[in-house]
Design a protein around this motif. Structure first.
Motif, PDB file in Angstrom:
ATOM      1  N   ASN A   1     -30.146  70.202  78.733  1.00 50.78           N
ATOM      2  CA  ASN A   1     -29.134  71.216  78.439  1.00 50.78           C
ATOM      3  C   ASN A   1     -29.728  72.442  77.748  1.00 50.78           C
ATOM      4  N   THR A   2     -31.012  72.707  78.002  1.00 52.49           N
ATOM      5  CA  THR A   2     -31.673  73.915  77.498  1.00 52.49           C
ATOM      6  C   THR A   2     -32.266  74.665  78.674  1.00 52.49           C
ATOM      7  N   VAL A   3     -32.562  75.941  78.476  1.00 53.93           N
ATOM      8  CA  VAL A   3     -33.192  76.718  79.540  1.00 53.93           C
ATOM      9  C   VAL A   3     -34.542  76.110  79.907  1.00 53.93           C
ATOM     10  N   GLU A   4     -35.304  75.695  78.886  1.00 52.96           N
ATOM     11  CA  GLU A   4     -36.582  75.056  79.161  1.00 52.96           C
ATOM     12  C   GLU A   4     -36.400  73.776  79.984  1.00 52.96           C
ATOM     13  N   GLY A   5     -35.363  73.008  79.666  1.00 56.49           N
ATOM     14  CA  GLY A   5     -35.091  71.797  80.419  1.00 56.49           C
ATOM     15  C   GLY A   5     -34.720  72.089  81.862  1.00 56.49           C
ATOM     16  N   LEU A   6     -33.941  73.141  82.078  1.00 58.33           N
ATOM     17  CA  LEU A   6     -33.560  73.563  83.423  1.00 58.33           C
ATOM     18  C   LEU A   6     -34.796  73.920  84.244  1.00 58.33           C
ATOM     19  N   LEU A   7     -35.702  74.689  83.658  1.00 58.51           N
ATOM     20  CA  LEU A   7     -36.909  75.112  84.364  1.00 58.51           C
ATOM     21  C   LEU A   7     -37.890  73.958  84.525  1.00 58.51           C
ATOM     22  N   TYR A   8     -37.929  73.077  83.553  1.00 56.58           N
ATOM     23  CA  TYR A   8     -38.858  71.938  83.607  1.00 56.58           C
ATOM     24  C   TYR A   8     -38.507  71.000  84.766  1.00 56.58           C
ATOM     25  N   ALA A   9     -37.256  70.961  85.151  1.00 58.00           N
ATOM     26  CA  ALA A   9     -36.826  70.078  86.236  1.00 58.00           C
ATOM     27  C   ALA A   9     -37.322  70.550  87.596  1.00 58.00           C
ATOM     28  N   GLY A  10     -37.787  71.767  87.693  1.00 54.88           N
ATOM     29  CA  GLY A  10     -38.284  72.303  88.951  1.00 54.88           C
ATOM     30  C   GLY A  10     -39.715  71.897  89.211  1.00 54.88           C
ATOM     31  N   PRO A  11     -40.216  72.195  90.404  1.00 57.73           N
ATOM     32  CA  PRO A  11     -41.563  71.765  90.783  1.00 57.73           C
ATOM     33  C   PRO A  11     -42.679  72.676  90.279  1.00 57.73           C
ATOM     34  N   GLU A  12     -42.337  73.864  89.815  1.00 60.58           N
ATOM     35  CA  GLU A  12     -43.358  74.843  89.456  1.00 60.58           C
ATOM     36  C   GLU A  12     -44.066  74.475  88.154  1.00 60.58           C
ATOM     37  N   GLU A  13     -45.405  74.481  88.189  1.00 60.86           N
ATOM     38  CA  GLU A  13     -46.179  74.272  86.974  1.00 60.86           C
ATOM     39  C   GLU A  13     -46.201  75.521  86.110  1.00 60.86           C
ATOM     40  N   CYS A  14     -46.135  76.660  86.763  1.00 60.64           N
ATOM     41  CA  CYS A  14     -46.146  77.945  86.058  1.00 60.64           C
ATOM     42  C   CYS A  14     -45.375  78.939  86.919  1.00 60.64           C
TER      43      CYS A  14
ATOM     44  N   PRO B   1     -31.507  81.312  74.562  1.00 62.46           N
ATOM     45  CA  PRO B   1     -30.795  81.706  75.780  1.00 62.46           C
ATOM     46  C   PRO B   1     -30.027  83.013  75.633  1.00 62.46           C
ATOM     47  N   ALA B   2     -29.605  83.341  74.435  1.00 59.83           N
ATOM     48  CA  ALA B   2     -28.832  84.569  74.223  1.00 59.83           C
ATOM     49  C   ALA B   2     -29.665  85.822  74.473  1.00 59.83           C
ATOM     50  N   GLN B   3     -30.989  85.687  74.498  1.00 63.12           N
ATOM     51  CA  GLN B   3     -31.855  86.846  74.683  1.00 63.12           C
ATOM     52  C   GLN B   3     -32.162  87.145  76.146  1.00 63.12           C
ATOM     53  N   LEU B   4     -31.758  86.282  77.069  1.00 65.19           N
ATOM     54  CA  LEU B   4     -32.153  86.435  78.464  1.00 65.19           C
ATOM     55  C   LEU B   4     -31.736  87.778  79.061  1.00 65.19           C
ATOM     56  N   THR B   5     -30.558  88.251  78.707  1.00 62.50           N
ATOM     57  CA  THR B   5     -30.094  89.505  79.307  1.00 62.50           C
ATOM     58  C   THR B   5     -30.781  90.725  78.713  1.00 62.50           C
ATOM     59  N   GLY B   6     -31.575  90.534  77.663  1.00 61.92           N
ATOM     60  CA  GLY B   6     -32.246  91.667  77.033  1.00 61.92           C
ATOM     61  C   GLY B   6     -33.740  91.710  77.268  1.00 61.92           C
ATOM     62  N   ILE B   7     -34.234  90.855  78.207  1.00 61.62           N
ATOM     63  CA  ILE B   7     -35.663  90.864  78.516  1.00 61.62           C
ATOM     64  C   ILE B   7     -35.857  90.953  80.019  1.00 61.62           C
ATOM     65  N   GLU B   8     -37.035  91.377  80.414  1.00 59.83           N
ATOM     66  CA  GLU B   8     -37.302  91.552  81.845  1.00 59.83           C
ATOM     67  C   GLU B   8     -37.579  90.228  82.553  1.00 59.83           C
ATOM     68  N   GLY B   9     -38.203  89.296  81.850  1.00 62.93           N
ATOM     69  CA  GLY B   9     -38.528  88.045  82.504  1.00 62.93           C
ATOM     70  C   GLY B   9     -39.005  86.998  81.533  1.00 62.93           C
ATOM     71  N   VAL B  10     -39.148  85.788  82.045  1.00 64.90           N
ATOM     72  CA  VAL B  10     -39.681  84.655  81.294  1.00 64.90           C
ATOM     73  C   VAL B  10     -40.862  84.092  82.083  1.00 64.90           C
ATOM     74  N   VAL B  11     -41.983  83.957  81.425  1.00 63.00           N
ATOM     75  CA  VAL B  11     -43.107  83.227  82.006  1.00 63.00           C
ATOM     76  C   VAL B  11     -42.999  81.793  81.501  1.00 63.00           C
ATOM     77  N   PHE B  12     -42.787  80.867  82.418  1.00 60.99           N
ATOM     78  CA  PHE B  12     -42.578  79.472  82.036  1.00 60.99           C
ATOM     79  C   PHE B  12     -43.811  78.655  82.403  1.00 60.99           C
ATOM     80  N   VAL B  13     -44.362  77.960  81.415  1.00 57.99           N
ATOM     81  CA  VAL B  13     -45.505  77.070  81.613  1.00 57.99           C
ATOM     82  C   VAL B  13     -45.013  75.649  81.367  1.00 57.99           C
ATOM     83  N   LYS B  14     -45.116  74.806  82.386  1.00 59.20           N
ATOM     84  CA  LYS B  14     -44.508  73.479  82.319  1.00 59.20           C
ATOM     85  C   LYS B  14     -45.161  72.593  81.270  1.00 59.20           C
ATOM     86  N   ASP B  15     -46.480  72.522  81.291  1.00 56.05           N
ATOM     87  CA  ASP B  15     -47.184  71.666  80.345  1.00 56.05           C
ATOM     88  C   ASP B  15     -48.395  72.415  79.795  1.00 56.05           C
ATOM     89  N   ALA B  16     -48.408  72.635  78.507  1.00 58.41           N
ATOM     90  CA  ALA B  16     -49.526  73.323  77.867  1.00 58.41           C
ATOM     91  C   ALA B  16     -50.453  72.287  77.263  1.00 58.41           C
TER      92      ALA B  16
END
Length: 413
Positions: free
Chosen positions: A352-365, A398-413
């Motif tokens: 139930n977090t943005v990170e959790g939503l993105l983590y469920a996808g196949p992309e590593e980065c 999550p409240a900041q999403l509309t005020g930024i251009e993008g998110v770089v998501f790294v699945k596992d650091a």
């Protein structure tokens, strides 16, 4: 991952990043949620390489001491010194030991080898000469500014403003400025002493002299020398201001300090972009190649930054917020978020977090269109910020999403 958001998820590369921008920014900021060597710096380095080769970027500036950074810039542009020396002395916060930073400096030097001066890659630190536990002596900045002026203006004019002997006497031993007990005991600080008060006035006079004779000084100096003189001036005045508030005993002391640090960062970022801190634009800005900025998300975001220090909440406007106010759409910010940082106890994010939503996808980065994600999900967008078990990792809000251009998501650091 649900198919309705696949169109806002892209491979991390320069083309994808530039495709999310409304224009060509002077400053493209890439944040990080924690200071950690490894994949985060690898992503930064590869993105910078692509921006250089495909988009004409020629400068990277990072969250490190602005004066130390001059050593790195000298090395990557002229080969002055050795790589080992530069990594030891050219970075603050211990980040010269990071393999990712070493790889960056090595690549920049190799890229510059044999290139004309106008096409060189440049390096800059944009943090002040500060650590979380204190600040450096203003000696280096003050004496460098004095030296620049004294070699270009009449001696009588310089001495009438401030003789070098006066600076030496007022500065005294450097260790009285850097006493480790100052952060927890304001009484140990010399920042509000008579000597420090006089130094603040003299530093202001030297900067005024620099500005007043700007036409002559710019005509008789290289742009690098002029830019460095300006850097010495704002660093000297910023450090003396910071030391003043280190000696403060009011409840707002920490807020003042973190605010001043980000103000110094903002001034340095505007200078790297070719924009004077006191004006919307400045001469020479248009001919400067765009700059990649790398620092903690908290220093680059447009919204108000916050943390807890000494058990008390602290809020301030970050360097990114200040710069964004000056530059508008010529400032762009991509926040980085992580799925896991297991060696620090940050495990799989809740669904139930943005990170959790993105983590469920196949992309590593991946690079995510932040506004597109918010618009696509609407009311289904997770609103609960992730809670990190480790203080050194700052989850995405999550409240900041509309005020930024993008998110770089790294699945596992």
């Amino acid at each position: 991952m649900a198919t309705d958001i696949k169109d806002v998820i892209h491979t991390v590369d320069a083309a994808a990043v530039m495709g999310l921008l409304r224009g060509r920014p002077r400053l493209l900021a890439l944040g990080e949620p924690t200071h950690d060597d490894g994949v985060l710096l690898d992503v930064r380095n590869e993105l910078f390489r692509q921006l250089v080769e495909q988009e004409g970027y020629r400068t990277i500036t990072v969250e490190s001491d602005c004066l130390r950074g001059l050593l790195v810039d000298d090395y990557v542009t002229t080969g002055t010194g050795t790589l080992d020396e530069v990594m030891e002395r050219g970075f603050s916060h211990g980040w010269g030991a990071y393999d990712g930073n070493r790889a960056l400096v090595r690549w920049m030097r190799a890229f510059n080898d044999g290139r004309p001066e106008a096409d060189l890659l440049r390096f800059a630190g944009f943090d002040g000469p500060l650590e979380i536990t204190g600040a450096e002596s203003p000696r280096e900045a003050l004496t460098a500014l004095h030296g620049f002026l004294s070699t270009r203006l009449d001696t009588d004019l310089i001495d009438a403003t401030c003789a070098m002997e006066t600076l030496d006497r007022l500065l005294g031993p450097d260790d009285r400025w850097t006493h480790p007990a100052v952060m927890t005991d304001p009484g140990q600080s010399v920042g509000q002493s008579a000597d420090a008060t006089e130094l603040r006035l003299l530093a202001d006079d030297l900067v005024a002299l620099l500005d007043a004779h700007g036409p002559h000084l710019m005509a008789t100096s290289s742009r690098d020398d002029w830019d460095r003189a300006r850097l010495y001036g704002r660093t000297a005045t910023g450090l003396l201001r910071y030391h003043y508030w280190l000696a403060d005993t009011s409840p707002d002391r920490i807020t003042r300090l973190v605010s001043l640090r980000d103000r110094m960062m903002a001034d340095n970022l505007l200078a790297v972009a070719g924009v004077d801190a006191d004006a919307v634009g400045s001469a020479g800005a248009a001919d400067r190649a765009p700059v990649l900025v790398h620092a903690h998300n908290g220093h680059l975001q447009r919204s108000r930054s916050s943390m807890r220090m000494g058990g008390r909440p602290v809020e301030w406007w970050s360097a990114g917020a200040i710069v964004s106010t000056r530059l508008g759409q010529e400032y762009a910010f991509f926040a980085t978020a992580l799925g896991t940082l297991r060696h620090q106890g940050v495990d799989t994010p809740p669904q139930n977090t943005v990170e959790g939503l993105l983590y469920a996808g196949p992309e590593e980065c991946a690079v995510v269109d932040a506004r597109g994600l918010a618009a696509t999900l609407g009311d289904a967008l997770p609103t609960a910020p992730r809670v990190s078990p480790w203080f050194g990792y700052a989850p995405l809000d999550p409240a900041q999403l509309t005020g930024i251009e993008g998110v770089v998501f790294v699945k596992d650091a």
